[in-house]
Scaffold this motif. Structure first.
Motif, PDB file in Angstrom:
ATOM      1  N   THR A 272      16.272 -50.963 -90.904  1.00  0.00           N
ATOM      2  CA  THR A 272      16.399 -50.414 -89.558  1.00  0.00           C
ATOM      3  C   THR A 272      17.631 -51.010 -88.883  1.00  0.00           C
ATOM      4  O   THR A 272      18.088 -52.094 -89.239  1.00  0.00           O
ATOM      5  N   ILE A 273      18.124 -50.300 -87.898  1.00  0.00           N
ATOM      6  CA  ILE A 273      19.325 -50.750 -87.194  1.00  0.00           C
ATOM      7  C   ILE A 273      18.943 -51.816 -86.169  1.00  0.00           C
ATOM      8  O   ILE A 273      18.074 -51.582 -85.324  1.00  0.00           O
ATOM      9  N   ASP A 274      19.579 -52.962 -86.274  1.00  0.00           N
ATOM     10  CA  ASP A 274      19.470 -54.003 -85.249  1.00  0.00           C
ATOM     11  C   ASP A 274      20.746 -53.871 -84.414  1.00  0.00           C
ATOM     12  O   ASP A 274      21.794 -54.415 -84.764  1.00  0.00           O
ATOM     13  N   MET A 275      20.639 -53.112 -83.322  1.00  0.00           N
ATOM     14  CA  MET A 275      21.828 -52.764 -82.543  1.00  0.00           C
ATOM     15  C   MET A 275      22.555 -53.997 -82.021  1.00  0.00           C
ATOM     16  O   MET A 275      23.784 -54.020 -81.975  1.00  0.00           O
ATOM     17  N   ALA A 276      21.822 -55.037 -81.639  1.00  0.00           N
ATOM     18  CA  ALA A 276      22.466 -56.258 -81.149  1.00  0.00           C
ATOM     19  C   ALA A 276      23.328 -56.876 -82.251  1.00  0.00           C
ATOM     20  O   ALA A 276      24.451 -57.321 -82.005  1.00  0.00           O
ATOM     21  N   GLU A 277      22.810 -56.892 -83.468  1.00  0.00           N
ATOM     22  CA  GLU A 277      23.560 -57.446 -84.600  1.00  0.00           C
ATOM     23  C   GLU A 277      24.771 -56.580 -84.943  1.00  0.00           C
ATOM     24  O   GLU A 277      25.860 -57.090 -85.206  1.00  0.00           O
ATOM     25  N   VAL A 278      24.600 -55.282 -84.915  1.00  0.00           N
ATOM     26  CA  VAL A 278      25.707 -54.355 -85.190  1.00  0.00           C
ATOM     27  C   VAL A 278      26.813 -54.546 -84.151  1.00  0.00           C
ATOM     28  O   VAL A 278      27.994 -54.646 -84.490  1.00  0.00           O
ATOM     29  N   GLN A 279      26.418 -54.605 -82.891  1.00  0.00           N
ATOM     30  CA  GLN A 279      27.411 -54.765 -81.824  1.00  0.00           C
ATOM     31  C   GLN A 279      28.099 -56.122 -81.910  1.00  0.00           C
ATOM     32  O   GLN A 279      29.329 -56.208 -81.774  1.00  0.00           O
ATOM     33  N   PHE A 280      27.340 -57.184 -82.132  1.00  0.00           N
ATOM     34  CA  PHE A 280      27.933 -58.517 -82.187  1.00  0.00           C
ATOM     35  C   PHE A 280      28.897 -58.621 -83.370  1.00  0.00           C
ATOM     36  O   PHE A 280      30.034 -59.078 -83.233  1.00  0.00           O
ATOM     37  N   GLY A 281      28.437 -58.209 -84.554  1.00  0.00           N
ATOM     38  CA  GLY A 281      29.292 -58.285 -85.739  1.00  0.00           C
ATOM     39  C   GLY A 281      30.559 -57.463 -85.585  1.00  0.00           C
ATOM     40  O   GLY A 281      31.668 -57.913 -85.916  1.00  0.00           O
ATOM     41  N   SER A 282      30.426 -56.261 -85.043  1.00  0.00           N
ATOM     42  CA  SER A 282      31.592 -55.406 -84.843  1.00  0.00           C
ATOM     43  C   SER A 282      32.534 -55.974 -83.805  1.00  0.00           C
ATOM     44  O   SER A 282      33.758 -55.895 -83.942  1.00  0.00           O
ATOM     45  N   ALA A 283      31.964 -56.573 -82.740  1.00  0.00           N
ATOM     46  CA  ALA A 283      32.802 -57.198 -81.716  1.00  0.00           C
ATOM     47  C   ALA A 283      33.572 -58.383 -82.289  1.00  0.00           C
ATOM     48  O   ALA A 283      34.755 -58.577 -82.007  1.00  0.00           O
ATOM     49  N   GLU A 284      32.912 -59.171 -83.131  1.00  0.00           N
ATOM     50  CA  GLU A 284      33.583 -60.284 -83.795  1.00  0.00           C
ATOM     51  C   GLU A 284      34.744 -59.783 -84.657  1.00  0.00           C
ATOM     52  O   GLU A 284      35.828 -60.349 -84.664  1.00  0.00           O
ATOM     53  N   TYR A 285      34.496 -58.713 -85.386  1.00  0.00           N
ATOM     54  CA  TYR A 285      35.522 -58.139 -86.243  1.00  0.00           C
ATOM     55  C   TYR A 285      36.698 -57.651 -85.416  1.00  0.00           C
ATOM     56  O   TYR A 285      37.862 -57.918 -85.735  1.00  0.00           O
TER      57      TYR A 285
END
Length: 191
Positions: free
Chosen positions: A174-187
């Protein structure tokens, strides 16, 4: 020149990078020249010292010492590039054989690629190293890694999620939106 030289040189570098991204064949060399020009500007002696140095090498002891410092800096830069290239090649040996993506680390999380570490903190430095030390690698394998990364790890639009090499898909079902957003923001921020 009539323009603030650091601003002008910065603009030339931005132009060279922009043209490199557009894929014009001669622009890689233009970017290299622009970067070298910028570095020479940054490393240039102060104006008074520069006037002393001009045409006096071998005569003025101060001028000789400036050239000695420049030679030592050149040796240091060469060593840094050689070591960076070795590190890059060593990391590339650990790429996932099926995807070509690099793992998060070489211990506990060697089975995953993630945006916050593998993409943000590792790959950009390997990419820059390849640009400076091995143009064929940069234009070939490194570009392919970026394309594969986009194809396999984009989960919410272009935002990336953690990819499992063993599963051949996303680590979480399942999508963990907080993790997706944090990881993408870090990138985006670091990479």
């Amino acid at each position: 020149m009539g323009v603030d030289e650091p601003t002008w040189l910065s603009w030339r570098i931005v132009q060279a990078i922009h043209f490199e991204q557009k894929g014009k064949p001669q622009t890689g060399e233009r970017m290299r020249r622009a970067l070298l020009l910028w570095l020479s500007f940054l490393l240039a002696p102060a104006p008074a010292a520069a006037q002393k140095v001009a045409g006096t090498a071998g005569v003025d002891p101060a001028a000789d010492s400036l050239f000695a410092v420049a030679a030592a800096n050149a040796r240091g830069a060469n060593e840094a590039l050689v070591r960076s290239r070795r590190l890059m090649l060593a990391w590339l040996e650990h790429a996932d054989p099926a995807t070509g993506l690099l793992p998060r680390n070489l211990m506990d999380d060697s089975d995953i690629w993630n945006a916050r570490d593998a993409a943000a903190d590792l790959f950009p430095f390997l990419l820059l190293t390849s640009w400076f030390t091995d143009r064929d690698l940069f234009q070939g394998r490194m570009q392919q890694i970026l394309l594969t990364e986009t194809a396999l790890t984009s989960r919410v639009g272009r935002l990336a999620d953690t990819y499992s090499f063993a599963k051949g898909g996303f680590e979480r079902d399942t999508i963990d939106m907080a993790e997706v957003q944090f990881g993408s923001a870090e990138y985006m921020k670091d990479g």
